[in-house]
Write a protein that holds these residues in place. Structure first.
Motif, mmCIF file in Angstrom:
data_model
loop_
_atom_site.group_PDB
_atom_site.id
_atom_site.type_symbol
_atom_site.label_atom_id
_atom_site.label_comp_id
_atom_site.label_asym_id
_atom_site.label_seq_id
_atom_site.Cartn_x
_atom_site.Cartn_y
_atom_site.Cartn_z
ATOM 1 N N GLU A 1 0.700 -1.347 -0.157
ATOM 2 C CA GLU A 1 -0.084 -0.039 0.076
ATOM 3 C C GLU A 1 0.956 1.276 -0.049
ATOM 4 O OE1 GLU A 1 -3.838 0.572 2.579
ATOM 5 O OE2 GLU A 1 -2.295 1.270 3.742
ATOM 6 N N ALA A 2 0.411 2.232 -0.599
ATOM 7 C CA ALA A 2 1.126 3.480 -0.581
ATOM 8 C C ALA A 2 0.011 4.682 -0.427
ATOM 9 C CB ALA A 2 1.709 3.818 -2.094
ATOM 10 N N GLU A 3 0.440 5.864 0.217
ATOM 11 C CA GLU A 3 -0.578 6.701 0.499
ATOM 12 C C GLU A 3 -0.047 8.030 -0.376
ATOM 13 O OE1 GLU A 3 -3.130 9.151 3.976
ATOM 14 O OE2 GLU A 3 -2.017 7.326 4.413
ATOM 15 N N ILE A 4 -1.041 8.669 -1.092
ATOM 16 C CA ILE A 4 -0.660 10.022 -1.880
ATOM 17 C C ILE A 4 -1.357 11.122 -0.978
ATOM 18 C CG2 ILE A 4 -1.187 11.233 -4.022
ATOM 19 C CD1 ILE A 4 -1.545 8.488 -5.510
ATOM 20 N N ILE A 5 -0.482 11.933 -0.806
ATOM 21 C CA ILE A 5 -1.057 13.140 0.038
ATOM 22 C C ILE A 5 -2.117 14.007 -0.535
ATOM 23 C CG2 ILE A 5 -0.314 15.248 1.228
ATOM 24 C CD1 ILE A 5 2.432 14.179 1.582
ATOM 25 N N ILE A 6 -1.803 14.185 -1.633
ATOM 26 C CA ILE A 6 -2.887 15.270 -2.499
ATOM 27 C C ILE A 6 -2.827 15.292 -3.848
ATOM 28 C CG2 ILE A 6 -1.531 17.274 -2.414
ATOM 29 C CD1 ILE A 6 -4.013 18.892 -1.610
ATOM 30 N N ASN B 1 -1.199 10.942 -12.352
ATOM 31 C CA ASN B 1 0.042 10.575 -11.602
ATOM 32 C C ASN B 1 0.279 8.882 -11.405
ATOM 33 O OD1 ASN B 1 -0.697 12.653 -9.200
ATOM 34 N ND2 ASN B 1 1.065 12.814 -10.522
ATOM 35 N N ASN B 2 1.343 8.474 -11.234
ATOM 36 C CA ASN B 2 1.601 7.006 -11.327
ATOM 37 C C ASN B 2 2.284 6.386 -10.276
ATOM 38 O OD1 ASN B 2 1.141 6.924 -14.063
ATOM 39 N ND2 ASN B 2 2.831 7.276 -14.882
ATOM 40 N N VAL B 3 1.876 5.298 -9.887
ATOM 41 C CA VAL B 3 2.279 4.627 -8.303
ATOM 42 C C VAL B 3 2.956 3.520 -9.040
ATOM 43 C CG1 VAL B 3 1.409 3.479 -6.216
ATOM 44 C CG2 VAL B 3 0.364 5.756 -7.016
ATOM 45 N N TYR B 4 4.077 3.193 -8.496
ATOM 46 C CA TYR B 4 4.829 1.818 -8.708
ATOM 47 C C TYR B 4 5.026 1.013 -7.437
ATOM 48 C CZ TYR B 4 5.760 4.786 -12.901
ATOM 49 O OH TYR B 4 5.773 5.565 -14.171
ATOM 50 N N PHE B 5 5.034 -0.241 -7.770
ATOM 51 C CA PHE B 5 5.495 -1.378 -6.824
ATOM 52 C C PHE B 5 6.384 -2.207 -7.553
ATOM 53 C CE2 PHE B 5 1.130 -0.061 -5.449
ATOM 54 C CZ PHE B 5 1.438 0.402 -3.974
ATOM 55 N N ARG C 1 11.495 2.720 -16.180
ATOM 56 C CA ARG C 1 10.705 3.998 -16.677
ATOM 57 C C ARG C 1 9.933 4.486 -15.818
ATOM 58 N NH1 ARG C 1 6.595 4.710 -20.144
ATOM 59 N NH2 ARG C 1 6.225 6.928 -20.506
ATOM 60 N N VAL C 2 9.988 5.501 -15.066
ATOM 61 C CA VAL C 2 9.257 6.049 -14.204
ATOM 62 C C VAL C 2 8.909 7.469 -14.350
ATOM 63 C CG1 VAL C 2 9.417 6.679 -11.459
ATOM 64 C CG2 VAL C 2 10.524 4.493 -12.197
ATOM 65 N N SER C 3 7.761 7.795 -14.243
ATOM 66 C CA SER C 3 7.188 9.182 -14.489
ATOM 67 C C SER C 3 5.953 9.537 -13.679
ATOM 68 C CB SER C 3 6.777 9.378 -16.111
ATOM 69 O OG SER C 3 5.924 8.527 -16.355
ATOM 70 N N ASP C 4 5.786 10.833 -13.438
ATOM 71 C CA ASP C 4 4.448 11.582 -12.937
ATOM 72 C C ASP C 4 4.310 10.921 -11.651
ATOM 73 O OD1 ASP C 4 4.064 13.192 -15.403
ATOM 74 O OD2 ASP C 4 3.080 11.276 -16.228
ATOM 75 N N LEU C 5 5.214 10.905 -10.673
ATOM 76 C CA LEU C 5 5.200 10.497 -9.326
ATOM 77 C C LEU C 5 4.331 11.694 -8.649
ATOM 78 C CD1 LEU C 5 8.587 9.036 -8.485
ATOM 79 C CD2 LEU C 5 6.580 7.725 -8.884
ATOM 80 N N PRO C 6 3.582 11.033 -7.548
ATOM 81 C CA PRO C 6 2.631 11.925 -6.714
ATOM 82 C C PRO C 6 3.512 12.331 -5.446
ATOM 83 C CG PRO C 6 1.968 9.615 -6.446
ATOM 84 C CD PRO C 6 3.020 9.520 -7.610
ATOM 85 N N ALA C 7 2.908 13.202 -4.444
ATOM 86 C CA ALA C 7 3.787 13.281 -3.248
ATOM 87 C C ALA C 7 3.115 12.234 -2.310
ATOM 88 C CB ALA C 7 3.301 14.651 -2.570
ATOM 89 N N PHE C 8 4.092 11.276 -1.891
ATOM 90 C CA PHE C 8 3.618 10.215 -1.019
ATOM 91 C C PHE C 8 3.748 10.680 0.380
ATOM 92 C CE2 PHE C 8 5.089 7.976 -4.613
ATOM 93 C CZ PHE C 8 4.148 6.908 -5.154
ATOM 94 N N LEU C 9 3.142 10.101 1.134
ATOM 95 C CA LEU C 9 3.022 10.069 2.686
ATOM 96 C C LEU C 9 3.618 8.912 3.341
ATOM 97 C CD1 LEU C 9 2.108 11.494 5.394
ATOM 98 C CD2 LEU C 9 0.172 10.431 5.209
ATOM 99 N N ARG C 10 4.885 9.036 3.729
ATOM 100 C CA ARG C 10 5.502 7.809 4.305
ATOM 101 C C ARG C 10 5.404 7.832 5.605
ATOM 102 N NH1 ARG C 10 11.383 7.262 1.479
ATOM 103 N NH2 ARG C 10 11.412 5.946 3.382
#
Length: 195
Positions: free
Chosen positions: A87-92, A99-103, A181-190
């Motif tokens: 699981e990952a959490e995007i702040i906003i 946006n893209n989320v990668y695992f 290839r990684v692009s358009d990452l959001p701001a994650f809450l860690r």
């Protein structure tokens, strides 16, 4: 009276449709094989705005959790699977954002278990402010045809995935490898554990 009833009914129906709209859309899920057999899961998201009546600003969606569920067949005869979740959490996100989320699944695990790049089953659950959104077709593998099978899959992944807990990792926990290839990452809450 009739001439006032129809516009009021239309306005009410429009506001109900707005509330039914999903704030975050899963546009696509893709899997890639990387160097040293690492497997990358890419989830493309888009933000349609915040339909909540009490939203601070309808152009922004906050506290977005993205949970990935994967299943790889271990034994075809016994119909047994290895389950991986993360699981990952995007702040906003702002309305119109993509946006893209990668695992990532480590290459030595893929090599040991002879995993193909694409899992046998997958599902991406999105929740906003702790409320799960409705399952979206683009968020699940084509061999999950209905909600009963989806619910069974998620339940099994949650109950039988303990052996593989933390092996599927969000991008911000992976280091020392070519991330592909990684692009358009959001701001994650860690929420890493701190000593």
């Amino acid at each position: 009276m009739k001439k006032y009833f129809f516009p009021i009914l239309t306005l009410l129906a429009g506001s109900l449709a707005l509330n039914a709209q999903e704030a975050i859309k899963v546009d696509r899920v893709d899997f890639k094989s990387l160097r040293d057999d690492w497997i990358q899961m890419e989830i493309e998201l888009s933000c349609t705005g915040n339909p909540a009546p009490d939203a601070r600003d309808r152009n922004y969606v906050e506290a977005i959790k993205v949970k990935a569920y994967l299943a790889y067949e271990r034994d075809a005869k016994a119909r047994e699977y290895d389950y991986y979740t993360s699981e990952a959490e995007i702040i906003i996100m702002e309305k119109g954002d993509d946006n893209n989320v990668y695992f990532y699944l480590p290459g030595l695990i893929a090599e040991r278990d002879q995993l193909q790049t694409d899992p046998d089953f997958y599902y991406v659950e999105v929740s906003v402010n702790g409320e799960p959104q409705k399952p979206q077709t683009a968020a699940m593998s084509s061999n999950i045809p209905n909600l009963d099978i989806l619910n069974s899959f998620v339940s099994k992944a949650d109950s039988e995935g303990a052996d593989n807990e933390h092996l599927l990792m969000p991008i911000y926990l992976v280091s020392g490898i070519d991330l592909g290839r990684v692009s358009d990452l959001p701001a994650f809450l860690r929420r890493d554990v701190r000593d």
